[in-house]
Design an enzyme around this catalytic site. Structure first.
Site, PDB file in Angstrom:
ATOM      1  N   GLY A  58       0.762  -1.246   0.000  1.00 51.92           N
ATOM      2  CA  GLY A  58       0.000   0.000   0.000  1.00 51.92           C
ATOM      3  C   GLY A  58       0.786   1.284   0.000  1.00 51.92           C
ATOM      4  N   ARG A  69       2.918  -1.402  -5.886  1.00 54.68           N
ATOM      5  CA  ARG A  69       3.041  -0.136  -6.609  1.00 54.68           C
ATOM      6  C   ARG A  69       4.382   0.552  -6.382  1.00 54.68           C
ATOM      7  NH1 ARG A  69      -1.497   2.965  -7.854  1.00 54.68           N
ATOM      8  NH2 ARG A  69      -2.684   1.816  -6.296  1.00 54.68           N
ATOM      9  N   ARG A  82      -6.474   3.096 -15.567  1.00 52.31           N
ATOM     10  CA  ARG A  82      -6.524   3.848 -14.307  1.00 52.31           C
ATOM     11  C   ARG A  82      -7.204   5.209 -14.430  1.00 52.31           C
ATOM     12  NH1 ARG A  82      -2.675   5.406 -11.752  1.00 52.31           N
ATOM     13  NH2 ARG A  82      -3.454   4.952  -9.680  1.00 52.31           N
ATOM     14  N   CYS A  92     -14.389   3.374 -28.304  1.00 49.86           N
ATOM     15  CA  CYS A  92     -15.711   4.014 -28.419  1.00 49.86           C
ATOM     16  C   CYS A  92     -16.392   4.144 -27.063  1.00 49.86           C
ATOM     17  CB  CYS A  92     -16.576   3.206 -29.376  1.00 49.86           C
ATOM     18  SG  CYS A  92     -15.802   3.105 -30.981  1.00 49.86           S
ATOM     19  N   TYR A 131      -0.298  -1.580 -11.988  1.00 48.25           N
ATOM     20  CA  TYR A 131      -1.720  -1.612 -12.339  1.00 48.25           C
ATOM     21  C   TYR A 131      -1.957  -0.994 -13.718  1.00 48.25           C
ATOM     22  CZ  TYR A 131      -1.631  -2.675  -7.415  1.00 48.25           C
ATOM     23  OH  TYR A 131      -1.315  -3.250  -6.210  1.00 48.25           O
TER      24      TYR A 131
HETATM   25  C1  LIG Z   1      -3.490  -8.213  -0.191  1.00 53.65           C
HETATM   26  C2  LIG Z   1      -2.712  -7.184  -0.928  1.00 53.65           C
HETATM   27  N1  LIG Z   1      -1.391  -7.049  -0.682  1.00 53.65           N
HETATM   28  C3  LIG Z   1      -0.637  -6.142  -1.333  1.00 53.65           C
HETATM   29  C4  LIG Z   1      -1.183  -5.295  -2.255  1.00 53.65           C
HETATM   30  C5  LIG Z   1      -0.287  -4.344  -2.962  1.00 53.65           C
HETATM   31  O1  LIG Z   1      -0.633  -3.023  -2.769  1.00 53.65           O
HETATM   32  P1  LIG Z   1       0.269  -1.867  -3.356  1.00 53.65           P
HETATM   33  O2  LIG Z   1       0.470  -2.141  -4.788  1.00 53.65           O
HETATM   34  O3  LIG Z   1      -0.528  -0.645  -3.098  1.00 53.65           O
HETATM   35  O4  LIG Z   1       1.548  -1.894  -2.587  1.00 53.65           O
HETATM   36  C6  LIG Z   1      -2.546  -5.361  -2.541  1.00 53.65           C
HETATM   37  C7  LIG Z   1      -3.162  -4.426  -3.491  1.00 53.65           C
HETATM   38  O5  LIG Z   1      -4.189  -3.847  -3.318  1.00 53.65           O
HETATM   39  C8  LIG Z   1      -3.331  -6.349  -1.868  1.00 53.65           C
HETATM   40  O6  LIG Z   1      -4.640  -6.479  -2.122  1.00 53.65           O
END
Ligand SMILES: Cc1ncc(COP(=O)(O)O)c(C=O)c1O
Length: 428
Positions: free
Chosen positions: A249, A286, A322, A353, A382
């Site tokens: 996250g 991410r 996104r 479209c 993503y």
């Molecule tokens: C269970 C879990 N772990 C890790 C992640 C990776 O999150 P991020 O890409 O924001 O680090 C996610 C993404 O939502 C997730 O669902």
């Protein structure tokens, strides 16, 4: 901020050399010309550097970094990270198979996800993954039955929903009681005690994941504190756990957000677990791949309409969803340095479209003509993984760069590739 400063802040692996956008010593127009369509390019050095940031920041704390491959499942990236010591966090049987095929040892794999089929659970137990993060009471029973029928014991963590905000977008918040993820905080002690007694289950850890693109570590600190108090009460009841999985996250910079330093993220987590005999598990996605990737695209045409300048690209929402899905912002820069020309507003759209097939609204951009090429920055997470073939548009290719070399890691797809995969029944 000048666009080159913005480029340096958002995508440190990418810069202009002799007026052309480069990464890993490769002129990116070479790659997009060879792809003859939209192509994602990842800087392997940038990916590795982002991973090493985590490794260094947690060097003084027993930690297993499990890269969340949902962010980007490029095989070359999995091999690179696996070689650097990373594990992976997978959320489907397909990801598990891909991770194993990339040589990631099973004992470094966490299997997450709110719903896992019997087939996926059996696959994980047979492979011998490090941990299955269970999200419902039903799944505990499902897994116990599968593991015992295979004569095995499944190492589990409960993904606990701490019922807290993550301070991020509604669509990517996952740690509130009203979100679909995890077991309710108040049910967790009972479920752990049941799991402890159930043949086929071996509780090993506690897990959470409160959301993505988190820009303030205070939210994580609060969630970790709740998890820690659960850990301590379980431990007082005689349940000895080994792993404290904080999920992923950590946010990145797309526009002008301040993304927390990995070091301050690490300090927050280390403080939260200090004194516990716990291995920390991290699931960053991410933050490792986002800044290290761009999507390259070519201008198909330009027009003025309704007093607006439209730039129509060959990339569309099927390549990078996104902006349509989350109204996400991706900086767009030309592959050729435009010099000191004035930048004027433009709507940047794709050919699909749908009115939502729009990447940017009244975005300042330099003059662009058909044939000019642009890069969407911070598109490594993503991006490609959420790609589709809507409008029968072949999915974008992918390439990696390093040391002056580049290679496709996902070949440009032809119309024949798309046609070959469909079958009409003989009886029609
Ligand atoms: C269970 C879990 N772990 C890790 C992640 C990776 O999150 P991020 O890409 O924001 O680090 C996610 C993404 O939502 C997730 O669902």
């Amino acid at each position: 901020m000048m666009f080159k400063d913005q480029l340096a802040a958002i995508a440190p692996g990418f810069s202009y050399k002799n007026g052309r956008l480069e990464a890993g010593g490769v002129d990116l127009s070479e790659v997009v010309n060879a792809a003859r369509g939209p192509v994602y390019v990842y800087s392997l050095d940038a990916v590795l550097e982002n991973f090493l940031d985590f490794q260094r920041a947690f060097a003084d704390q027993p930690t297993r970094i499990c890269y969340a491959m949902k962010a980007n499942d490029c095989l070359a990236i999995l091999k690179l990270l696996g070689g650097a010591g990373s594990g992976v966090d997978v959320v489907s049987g397909g990801e598990l198979a891909l991770a194993l095929s990339a040589g990631i040892p099973a004992n470094r794999i966490v299997f997450s996800g709110v719903g896992k089929s019997d087939r996926e659970l059996a696959q994980a137990v047979k492979a011998g993954v490090m941990q299955i993060n269970v999200e419902t009471q039903y799944e505990l029973g499902q897994l116990a039955q599968i593991a015992t029928s295979l004569g095995k014991e499944a190492p589990i963590a409960l993904r606990v929903n701490p019922d807290l905000e993550a301070g991020t977008l509604d669509q990517i918040s996952t740690g509130r009681a009203t979100d679909k993820f995890g077991v309710a905080y108040e049910d967790a002690p009972r479920l752990y005690m049941e799991a402890e007694k159930t043949p086929g289950l071996a509780p090993k850890g506690i897990a959470m994941h409160i959301g993505s693109q988190i820009g303030n570590t205070d939210f994580l600190a609060a969630a970790c504190a709740k998890l820690r108090s659960l850990w301590e009460s379980l431990s007082a009841s005689g349940l000895k756990l080994e792993r404290f999985d904080v999920g992923g996250g950590l946010g990145i910079r797309y526009k002008n957000e301040t993304a927390p330093l990995v070091q301050s993220y690490a300090d927050t987590i280390k403080k939260a677990v200090s004194g516990l005999d716990a291995e920390v598990v991290l699931e960053p996605g991410r933050r490792i791949v986002g800044p290290a990737g761009v999507l390259l695209s070519t201008v198909i045409s330009v027009k003025e309409s309704g007093g607006r300048r439209f730039v129509i690209l060959d990339a569309a929402m099927n390549d990078l969803i996104r902006p349509a899905l989350y109204k996400a912002w991706h900086e767009i820069v030309p592959l050729i340095d435009p010099g000191s020309v004035p930048w004027t507003p433009a709507d940047v759209v794709g050919p699909v479209c749908e009115s939502t097939d729009k990447f940017a609204d009244q975005r300042p951009l330099p003059p662009l003509q058909p044939g000019d090429q642009v890069a969407f920055l911070a598109a490594g997470a993503y991006g490609s993984v959420m790609g589709s073939e809507y409008n029968s548009r072949p999915r974008a290719a992918e390439a990696v760069v390093r040391d002056g070399q580049w290679s496709f890691t996902r070949n440009p797809r032809s119309y024949d590739d798309i046609i070959r995969e469909q079958h009409a029944p003989a009886w029609l």
